[in-house]
Motif scaffolding. Sequence first.
Motif, PDB file in Angstrom:
ATOM      1  N   GLU A  14      12.278   4.683   0.499  1.00  0.00           N
ATOM      2  CA  GLU A  14      11.620   3.844   1.496  1.00  0.00           C
ATOM      3  C   GLU A  14      10.948   2.671   0.800  1.00  0.00           C
ATOM      4  OE1 GLU A  14       7.967   3.969   4.706  1.00  0.00           O
ATOM      5  OE2 GLU A  14       8.764   5.847   3.939  1.00  0.00           O
ATOM      6  N   ARG A  15      11.357   1.485   1.153  1.00  0.00           N
ATOM      7  CA  ARG A  15      10.812   0.272   0.545  1.00  0.00           C
ATOM      8  C   ARG A  15       9.634  -0.229   1.379  1.00  0.00           C
ATOM      9  NH1 ARG A  15      13.307  -0.943  -3.896  1.00  0.00           N
ATOM     10  NH2 ARG A  15      15.459  -0.338  -4.092  1.00  0.00           N
ATOM     11  N   LYS A  16       8.526  -0.470   0.694  1.00  0.00           N
ATOM     12  CA  LYS A  16       7.320  -0.951   1.366  1.00  0.00           C
ATOM     13  C   LYS A  16       7.357  -2.470   1.446  1.00  0.00           C
ATOM     14  CE  LYS A  16       4.735   3.044   0.027  1.00  0.00           C
ATOM     15  NZ  LYS A  16       3.605   3.613  -0.657  1.00  0.00           N
ATOM     16  N   PRO A  17       6.684  -3.057   2.424  1.00  0.00           N
ATOM     17  CA  PRO A  17       6.680  -4.523   2.572  1.00  0.00           C
ATOM     18  C   PRO A  17       6.014  -5.207   1.379  1.00  0.00           C
ATOM     19  CG  PRO A  17       5.370  -3.474   4.310  1.00  0.00           C
ATOM     20  CD  PRO A  17       5.938  -2.395   3.463  1.00  0.00           C
ATOM     21  N   ILE A  18       6.344  -6.477   1.207  1.00  0.00           N
ATOM     22  CA  ILE A  18       5.782  -7.246   0.100  1.00  0.00           C
ATOM     23  C   ILE A  18       4.312  -7.563   0.356  1.00  0.00           C
ATOM     24  CG2 ILE A  18       8.004  -8.257  -0.516  1.00  0.00           C
ATOM     25  CD1 ILE A  18       7.014 -10.845   0.902  1.00  0.00           C
ATOM     26  N   CYS A  22       3.754 -11.787  -3.676  1.00  0.00           N
ATOM     27  CA  CYS A  22       5.216 -11.810  -3.762  1.00  0.00           C
ATOM     28  C   CYS A  22       5.834 -13.032  -3.104  1.00  0.00           C
ATOM     29  CB  CYS A  22       5.805 -10.563  -3.106  1.00  0.00           C
ATOM     30  SG  CYS A  22       5.383  -9.024  -3.909  1.00  0.00           S
ATOM     31  N   ILE A  70      13.112 -11.262  -2.849  1.00  0.00           N
ATOM     32  CA  ILE A  70      12.717 -10.765  -1.533  1.00  0.00           C
ATOM     33  C   ILE A  70      13.913 -10.815  -0.591  1.00  0.00           C
ATOM     34  CG2 ILE A  70      11.225 -11.138   0.459  1.00  0.00           C
ATOM     35  CD1 ILE A  70       9.212 -12.400  -1.471  1.00  0.00           C
ATOM     36  N   LYS A  74      11.137  -7.405   2.111  1.00  0.00           N
ATOM     37  CA  LYS A  74      10.967  -6.296   1.164  1.00  0.00           C
ATOM     38  C   LYS A  74      11.565  -6.686  -0.181  1.00  0.00           C
ATOM     39  CE  LYS A  74      10.783  -2.946   4.788  1.00  0.00           C
ATOM     40  NZ  LYS A  74      11.131  -1.666   5.273  1.00  0.00           N
ATOM     41  N   CYS A  75      11.002  -6.130  -1.243  1.00  0.00           N
ATOM     42  CA  CYS A  75      11.462  -6.428  -2.595  1.00  0.00           C
ATOM     43  C   CYS A  75      12.761  -5.689  -2.882  1.00  0.00           C
ATOM     44  CB  CYS A  75      10.391  -6.029  -3.606  1.00  0.00           C
ATOM     45  SG  CYS A  75      10.826  -6.397  -5.312  1.00  0.00           S
ATOM     46  N   ARG A  76      13.736  -6.393  -3.472  1.00  0.00           N
ATOM     47  CA  ARG A  76      15.010  -5.755  -3.813  1.00  0.00           C
ATOM     48  C   ARG A  76      14.911  -4.911  -5.072  1.00  0.00           C
ATOM     49  NH1 ARG A  76      19.071 -10.417  -4.467  1.00  0.00           N
ATOM     50  NH2 ARG A  76      17.201 -11.560  -4.977  1.00  0.00           N
ATOM     51  N   ALA A  91      10.218  -0.503  -5.149  1.00  0.00           N
ATOM     52  CA  ALA A  91       9.966   0.174  -3.877  1.00  0.00           C
ATOM     53  C   ALA A  91       8.547  -0.098  -3.383  1.00  0.00           C
ATOM     54  CB  ALA A  91      10.195   1.675  -4.014  1.00  0.00           C
ATOM     55  N   SER A  92       7.606  -0.245  -4.312  1.00  0.00           N
ATOM     56  CA  SER A  92       6.216  -0.519  -3.949  1.00  0.00           C
ATOM     57  C   SER A  92       5.736  -1.764  -4.704  1.00  0.00           C
ATOM     58  CB  SER A  92       5.340   0.684  -4.295  1.00  0.00           C
ATOM     59  OG  SER A  92       4.008   0.426  -3.946  1.00  0.00           O
TER      60      SER A  92
END
Length: 72
Positions: free
Chosen positions: A5-9, A13, A19, A23-25, A28-29
């Motif tokens: 699960e990828r958290k928002p930037i 960022c 991006i 979300k970051c490629r 994950a956090s």
Amino acid sequence: MKDVERKPIVKECEGCDNIDEGKCRIWASPAAKWRIGKCPSASHVKLEAQQPDQKVRVGQQKQKARTKGGKK
């Protein structure tokens, strides 16, 4: 391999090339990478090389030259 699960930037960022859809490629956090300083993968942040003002050498000894035959 399971999807992570990828958290928002975070605001730091913004402007990065890594991006994708908010979300970051790479991470994950993303917030965890900014907690201790600059994110190592941030494409929008330039790293500055720090150079010491003057090199100070303390406590070094001169090496004695050895002669042939193993004698000093």
